[in-house]
Enzyme design. Structure first.
Site, PDB file in Angstrom:
ATOM      1  CE1 TYR A 107      -3.953   1.960  -0.010  1.00 46.43           C
ATOM      2  CE2 TYR A 107      -3.413   2.658   2.205  1.00 46.43           C
ATOM      3  CZ  TYR A 107      -4.201   2.765   1.080  1.00 46.43           C
ATOM      4  OH  TYR A 107      -5.227   3.670   1.047  1.00 46.43           O
ATOM      5  CG  LEU A 108      -0.777   5.115   0.361  1.00 40.38           C
ATOM      6  CD1 LEU A 108      -1.518   6.171   1.173  1.00 40.38           C
ATOM      7  CD2 LEU A 108      -0.480   5.625  -1.029  1.00 40.38           C
ATOM      8  CB  CYS A 109       3.908   1.957   4.186  1.00 44.29           C
ATOM      9  SG  CYS A 109       2.902   2.903   5.339  1.00 44.29           S
ATOM     10  CG  ASP A 110       5.826  -2.583   0.089  1.00 39.79           C
ATOM     11  OD1 ASP A 110       7.051  -2.379   0.123  1.00 39.79           O
ATOM     12  OD2 ASP A 110       5.338  -3.713  -0.125  1.00 39.79           O
ATOM     13  CE1 TYR A 113      12.871   1.549   2.919  1.00 39.47           C
ATOM     14  CE2 TYR A 113      11.716  -0.507   3.296  1.00 39.47           C
ATOM     15  CZ  TYR A 113      12.848   0.270   3.430  1.00 39.47           C
ATOM     16  OH  TYR A 113      13.946  -0.238   4.078  1.00 39.47           O
TER      17      TYR A 113
END
Length: 165
Positions: A107-110, A113
């Site tokens: 999602y946004l974090c992955d 990153y």
């Protein structure tokens, strides 16, 4: 009440006769922090993934191809070894548990990153924190993040390139 200040540190690429820009060299580590509803510890993400993004973000955007970078590697690890980082932090003194993950969630974090690792040649870190009060306070999380960042800087002095994930 004293107002808290926020500082954003940036560096710039080479230009003109400067083949190496000292401002960039001085700030080559990016640390991202995101909340995870399933985390019960401060979680160090070892790597990020290029494919599998199928959920829309808050602006209703989802990559058409469900990947971050067309033709990019499936997985990019951080140059920092998160298990070593975790072992160097005194968790009992912090009062905060620290763990390592190899899946930041597609999602946004992955996604964030992955792009950071891709553009920064692996010189980035993502840390997931649990929601406030579940079980840690903002102060406890800040103390843990500070300790982790100090250890990251120490590790950067001694570590070489990334390992595969």
């Amino acid at each position: 009440m004293e107002q808290k200040k926020t500082v954003v540190v940036t560096g710039f690429e080479p230009f003109g006769e400067y083949t190496v820009n000292a401002s960039w060299v001085a700030v080559q580590l990016v640390v991202h922090v995101g909340v995870s509803g399933i985390a019960s510890s401060v979680t160090l993400e070892q790597c990020a993934h290029n494919q599998g993004y199928q959920r829309e973000d808050n602006c209703c955007y989802c990559p058409r191809t469900h990947c971050c970078v067309e033709g990019g590697p499936d997985c990019i690890p951080s140059v920092l070894q998160m298990h070593e980082l975790m072992s160097r932090v005194d968790q009992s003194a912090l009062g905060v548990a620290v763990s390592v993950s190899e899946d930041a969630g597609r999602y946004l974090c992955d996604y964030t990153y992955y792009l950071s690792l891709y553009e920064g040649a692996g010189r980035s870190v993502f840390v997931h924190v649990p929601p406030l009060g579940k079980p840690y306070s903002a102060e406890e999380l800040a103390r843990a993040l500070r300790a982790l960042i100090l250890e990251m800087l120490e590790l950067l002095e001694t570590q070489t390139g990334p390992k595969s994930c």
